[in-house]
Design a protein around this motif. Structure first.
Motif, PDB file in Angstrom:
ATOM      1  N   VAL A  24       0.861  -1.181   0.000  1.00 54.01           N
ATOM      2  CA  VAL A  24       0.000   0.000   0.000  1.00 54.01           C
ATOM      3  C   VAL A  24       0.897   1.230   0.000  1.00 54.01           C
ATOM      4  N   LEU A  25       0.622   2.159  -0.918  1.00 63.22           N
ATOM      5  CA  LEU A  25       1.343   3.419  -0.988  1.00 63.22           C
ATOM      6  C   LEU A  25       0.514   4.471  -0.267  1.00 63.22           C
ATOM      7  N   CYS A  26       1.116   5.161   0.693  1.00 58.51           N
ATOM      8  CA  CYS A  26       0.425   6.190   1.479  1.00 58.51           C
ATOM      9  C   CYS A  26       1.071   7.538   1.210  1.00 58.51           C
ATOM     10  N   ILE A  27       0.234   8.579   1.108  1.00 58.03           N
ATOM     11  CA  ILE A  27       0.729   9.940   0.932  1.00 58.03           C
ATOM     12  C   ILE A  27       0.210  10.758   2.113  1.00 58.03           C
ATOM     13  N   VAL A  28       1.142  11.291   2.898  1.00 58.82           N
ATOM     14  CA  VAL A  28       0.801  12.034   4.103  1.00 58.82           C
ATOM     15  C   VAL A  28       1.225  13.485   3.928  1.00 58.82           C
ATOM     16  N   GLU A  36      -3.458  11.966   3.008  1.00 59.79           N
ATOM     17  CA  GLU A  36      -4.131  12.577   1.861  1.00 59.79           C
ATOM     18  C   GLU A  36      -4.711  11.533   0.918  1.00 59.79           C
ATOM     19  N   LYS A  37      -3.941  10.473   0.719  1.00 59.14           N
ATOM     20  CA  LYS A  37      -4.333   9.486  -0.277  1.00 59.14           C
ATOM     21  C   LYS A  37      -3.621   8.185   0.035  1.00 59.14           C
ATOM     22  N   TRP A  38      -4.228   7.086  -0.342  1.00 58.39           N
ATOM     23  CA  TRP A  38      -3.557   5.803  -0.291  1.00 58.39           C
ATOM     24  C   TRP A  38      -4.020   4.989  -1.485  1.00 58.39           C
ATOM     25  N   MET A  39      -3.160   4.102  -1.943  1.00 58.71           N
ATOM     26  CA  MET A  39      -3.552   3.234  -3.055  1.00 58.71           C
ATOM     27  C   MET A  39      -2.900   1.877  -2.923  1.00 58.71           C
ATOM     28  N   ASP A  40      -3.673   0.881  -3.275  1.00 61.31           N
ATOM     29  CA  ASP A  40      -3.178  -0.493  -3.305  1.00 61.31           C
ATOM     30  C   ASP A  40      -2.403  -0.667  -4.597  1.00 61.31           C
ATOM     31  N   LEU A  41      -1.126  -1.021  -4.502  1.00 62.77           N
ATOM     32  CA  LEU A  41      -0.283  -1.172  -5.688  1.00 62.77           C
ATOM     33  C   LEU A  41      -0.526  -2.492  -6.418  1.00 62.77           C
ATOM     34  N   LYS A  42      -1.394  -3.330  -5.882  1.00 65.50           N
ATOM     35  CA  LYS A  42      -1.739  -4.622  -6.480  1.00 65.50           C
ATOM     36  C   LYS A  42      -0.505  -5.510  -6.663  1.00 65.50           C
ATOM     37  N   VAL A  43       0.286  -5.576  -5.591  1.00 62.84           N
ATOM     38  CA  VAL A  43       1.480  -6.430  -5.534  1.00 62.84           C
ATOM     39  C   VAL A  43       1.418  -7.197  -4.222  1.00 62.84           C
ATOM     40  N   ASN A  44       2.210  -8.252  -4.127  1.00 67.46           N
ATOM     41  CA  ASN A  44       2.166  -9.035  -2.889  1.00 67.46           C
ATOM     42  C   ASN A  44       2.974  -8.405  -1.757  1.00 67.46           C
ATOM     43  N   SER A  45       3.907  -7.506  -2.077  1.00 68.89           N
ATOM     44  CA  SER A  45       4.670  -6.826  -1.037  1.00 68.89           C
ATOM     45  C   SER A  45       5.326  -5.566  -1.597  1.00 68.89           C
TER      46      SER A  45
END
Length: 156
Positions: A24-28, A36-45
């Motif tokens: 998960v990529l998080c933007i603070v 501000e935003k988060w997104m699932d990178l669709k990877v296992n790690s």
């Protein structure tokens, strides 16, 4: 986000970019400490994140390296995966690495970017190091490859 294990962070103009172990990529926002935003990178790690002049780059499991436009967070491209575990035949200038549906790939555990020369170094869990030439993002090539380094690699 309290149960996430953060693996790496990068900073740019008041924003903190963090990647979690589960991809998960998080933007603070630095000033108000709000997510501000988060997104699932669709990877296992997820293992590494870096900010360049134009890109946000994420190094992930199974050899994935994802590029996002820094200004909009729009996904731009994914680098080719390294050779599958146990098969090595990469030559300088290679533009396409062959992959199979049931192949296993080393994790991308570290990434570093040279803005001056537009090169990305990627270190994989099998001690393989690739240097990618990103001068032309329509034709990304392997600039150098160092396969199965015999000792530990502590930094790139």
């Amino acid at each position: 986000m309290g149960d996430k294990a953060f693996m790496d962070i990068a900073y740019n103009n008041g924003q903190v970019f963090a990647i979690t172990y589960d991809g998960v990529l998080c933007i603070v926002n630095e000033s108000n400490r709000a997510l501000e935003k988060w997104m699932d990178l669709k990877v296992n790690s997820g293992f590494g994140v870096l900010v360049t002049e134009n890109y946000l780059v994420c190094g992930c499991g199974d050899g994935f390296i994802r590029f996002f436009k820094l200004t909009s967070m729009e996904h731009i491209f994914v680098l080719p995966k390294p050779p599958s575990l146990g098969s090595y035949n990469v030559e300088r200038g290679t533009t396409r690495l062959t992959t199979g549906p049931h192949e296993k790939y080393a994790d991308t555990i570290a990434i570093a970017f040279d803005d001056k020369n537009n090169k990305l170094a990627s270190l994989y869990s099998d001690r393989t190091l690739f240097v990618w030439d990103l001068k032309n993002t329509d034709k990304i090539v392997v600039h150098r490859s160092f396969l199965n380094h015999s000792g530990a690699i502590y930094d790139i």
